[in-house]
Design an enzyme around this catalytic site. Structure first.
Site, short mmCIF file in Angstrom:
data_model
loop_
_atom_site.label_atom_id
_atom_site.label_comp_id
_atom_site.label_asym_id
_atom_site.label_seq_id
_atom_site.Cartn_x
_atom_site.Cartn_y
_atom_site.Cartn_z
N ASP A 1 -10.47 6.92 5.71
CA ASP A 1 -9.60 6.24 4.61
C ASP A 1 -10.74 4.90 4.88
O ASP A 1 -9.90 3.67 4.04
CB ASP A 1 -8.76 6.14 4.76
CG ASP A 1 -7.67 6.35 3.26
OD1 ASP A 1 -8.83 6.45 2.56
OD2 ASP A 1 -6.59 5.12 3.29
N VAL B 1 2.37 -5.40 3.83
CA VAL B 1 2.25 -6.17 4.55
C VAL B 1 2.56 -7.70 4.32
O VAL B 1 2.74 -8.17 3.46
CB VAL B 1 0.82 -6.31 4.92
CG1 VAL B 1 0.09 -6.89 5.55
CG2 VAL B 1 -0.06 -4.93 4.74
N GLY C 1 0.81 -0.73 -0.04
CA GLY C 1 0.01 0.35 -0.14
C GLY C 1 0.65 0.96 0.06
O GLY C 1 2.24 1.56 0.21
N GLY C 2 -0.01 2.16 0.00
CA GLY C 2 0.71 4.00 -0.01
C GLY C 2 1.82 4.19 1.35
O GLY C 2 3.14 4.79 1.15
#
Length: 658
Positions: free
Chosen positions: A450, A338, A333-334
């Site tokens: 978000d 993970v 992700g940004g």
């Protein structure tokens, strides 16, 4: 500054002596793998309930009024006997029902004693004086206040002659006092001194396991924790971990009084006086420190992160071992990557471990946001945190593993041929409940900012859990409008007021908008392309326009790609459509709060009306595109989301629409 200190001292003294009468919210949550039946007993003032049921993963907020003095405990293994009488294996209040009115008989359970707004101060004590049945943790809403807890292995800690069994299972530990009620073990009359009343084996074992819980009248621990009377509390039964409280961080207060009323009054006066003095000193020191160090308030250090985040901390070497040297990547992700791993304990539980990118860490705001937000949020629809790593530039967040991945993958992989509308509906309800908890029932009001399918994870039982709190903002429960210096979120899900004040103030309603976009994406409403316009050119339009048109023509079901299989599914899709449209109203005041959203989803379809059609839809698109185009040269926290297969924006708005 020095000349103003006497005035500040007088003001602080006035506030603390006179007291600001207020209520506190006690959020009681069940993290056990079984149902529990909490008990709330009041000696002074009253709360709305004296007993209720909490299933595993559920939570309930109770308002404790000013000057309330009472206890909180929990019963286990409860049922109705053949005569209909309600009884419990541990913590039974002997009322014959779920409520526990009247007198309360002490029983072998873990007690939590509270005094709310007692002379302008709140205090709590974890008491094991009469026994132990469930581990618990207490987290105040104010980070500078002390969190505490007690979690033990009954098979190792409880003396054999004090163990309470149900079948072969140990369900509680009786105290020596409760077992024989002797003057010697209960420290009464002639044995009411440290010389004559010696700590029993029960006291010694539990004092080692839970050094800051009250188990013995003459031990040296400081078991009463104080804070201001504006403090709320989260009480967690069966927490995954407890705070590592240190003696040096505790205010020296007397142990909870037991029997005589004069001693109780004296200890209360002394406790209030001591806390008053400490509070005044803290106020003055805080003002002086703030004046001298205003520019350093956002710095991240070992000291302040441990003070704010009450979670288990791991070294980076431990992180490497947990992930087998980062062998299994779950996603990117940004803010980082993970990995899948396992907890380094006997459970060997699967975990997801997010390593933050060094370039995204800045001064650590996102890191702290996610840790603080998720550690304070405990709900069946919120991802649980197990710990973190903060070692130089190496920062990681460890949370529970979700075997069914994120919602966007669930939709694309599992719904490509035949949609399971009931599963999607249950996911929508679960996410709504999680957001309602964050906005209204969490110890601190949390706005996520978000909400999108990638940040909604699905567990093995297809229960949705909200994750990724890096952009979240904490606030007081009574606050409505949130002050924002920049926009934040993901393009396609950001509410209009996030990038233009013309639509209203930023608030929890911004999450409602994002949620509405997610719901509409779940039913496929944001994916329809190739709409024929009045100019006969193929172009994308603002998708709610055609959804409204189809609702008016009663053709909504026909436009969902023949995924509907029966009348019940049709009702589900229409209900989700209407709820989604209500949530994405341009003006925040026109959107329902999440509590209402849950009611709408769980209520009758006939009670739902078609929401008003927003008159400024294309203006929203224009403002959004302008915000998106400016993100390369500004500080806006807008993250582009494109489809990996087509390269097109999957937000429901298209480049061609402007």
């Amino acid at each position: 500054m020095t000349e103003r200190l006497p005035l500040i001292l007088l003001l602080a003294l006035h506030l603390f002596v006179s007291g600001v009468f207020s209520t506190s919210i006690l959020t009681i949550e069940n993290k056990c793998n079984k149902t529990i039946w909490p008990v709330i007993f009041s000696w002074r003032s009253q709360v709305s309930t004296s007993g209720f049921t909490l299933k595993s993963g559920e939570a309930r907020a109770i308002q404790a009024p000013s000057s309330w003095y009472g206890l909180v405990s929990a019963r286990t293994l409860c049922s109705n006997d053949s005569t209909g009488n309600f009884t419990c294996a541990t913590g039974d209040c002997e009322s014959g029902g779920i409520e526990c009115p009247g007198s309360y008989s002490w029983s072998p359970v873990t007690y939590l004693l509270f005094r709310i707004d007692d002379g302008g101060i709140n205090s709590y004590t974890i008491s094991l004086e009469y026994g132990y049945n469930l581990p618990l943790k207490v987290v105040p809403s104010i980070p500078t206040c002390i969190s505490s807890g007690c979690m033990v292995d009954l098979s190792k800690t409880c003396p054999n002659d004090l163990k309470k069994f149900v079948g072969r299972d140990i369900v509680a530990c009786n105290s020596a006092c409760r077992e024989d009620n002797s003057q010697e073990n209960c420290c009464t009359r002639y044995f009411n001194s440290k010389q004559t009343c010696k700590p029993t084996q029960y006291v010694q074992n539990f004092d080692r396991a839970c050094p800051f819980a009250y188990s013995y009248a003459f031990n040296d621990n400081n078991s009463t924790f104080t804070c201001t009377n504006s403090t709320d509390y989260v009480i967690t039964f069966c927490p995954s971990s407890i705070p590592n409280t240190t003696r040096s961080s505790m205010a020296p207060l007397p142990a909870e009084p037991k029997h005589d009323s004069q001693g109780m009054m004296l200890n209360t006066i002394l406790g209030v006086a001591a806390a008053l003095a400490v509070s005044i000193i803290i106020v003055v020191i805080a003002i002086v420190v703030r004046a001298k160090n205003a520019k350093r308030k956002n710095e991240l250090s070992d000291e302040n992160i441990d003070a704010v985040v009450m979670l288990k901390r791991y070294s980076f070497e431990q992180v490497k071992k947990m992930t087998n040297s980062f062998a299994h990547v779950l996603g990117k992700g940004g803010f980082g990557i993970v990995y899948k791993g396992k907890l380094p304990d006997k459970s060997g539980r699967d975990i997801a471990l997010k390593i933050l990118k060094e370039s995204s860490q800045g001064n650590g705001e996102e890191f702290i946001n996610e840790l603080v937000s998720m550690s304070r949020a405990s709900h069946v629809n919120i991802v649980s945190l197990f710990g973190f790593c903060y070692e130089g530039n190496n920062r990681a967040i460890i949370y529970e593993f979700m075997p069914n991945g994120s919602l966007d993958k669930f939709i694309s992989e599992n719904m490509s041929t035949k949609k399971d509308w009931k599963a999607l509906y249950n996911i929508a309800v679960g996410v709504a409940r999680g957001l309602e908890y964050l906005h209204n029932s969490c110890v601190s009001k949390i706005v996520h900012f978000d909400i999108k399918p990638q940040n909604i994870l699905i567990d093995e039982e297809f229960c949705p859990k909200i994750s990724d709190f890096g952009l979240a903002k904490l606030g007081k429960r009574k606050e409505s409008i949130i002050s924002m210096l920049d926009a934040r979120g993901t393009v396609g899900y950001i509410a209009p007021e996030m990038f233009s004040k013309n639509y209203g103030g930023v608030s929890h309603k911004s999450d409602v908008y994002s949620y509405g976009m997610v719901v509409l994406e779940m039913i496929g409403a944001t994916k329809r392309e190739g709409v024929e316009t009045s100019t006969s050119n193929k172009s994308s339009v603002y998708f709610p326009d055609w959804v409204y048109d189809d609702l008016e023509r009663k053709e909504t079901m026909r436009l969902l790609e023949d995924h509907i299989i029966d009348e019940e599914d049709e009702k589900i899709v229409k209900k989700m459509t209407l709820v989604g449209l209500w949530c994405i109203q341009n003006t925040p005041s026109d959107r329902p709060p999440m509590r209402k959203v849950v009611q709408m989803l769980e209520g009758s379809l006939d009670a739902l009306q078609v929401p008003p059609k927003a008159p400024l839809s294309l203006h929203v698109v224009t403002d959004w595109e302008n915000a998106e185009d400016s993100q390369q040269s500004s500080t806006l926290s807008l993250l582009e989301r494109k489809s990996s297969s087509t390269g097109q924006y999957t937000s429901g708005f298209s480049k061609e629409a402007v």
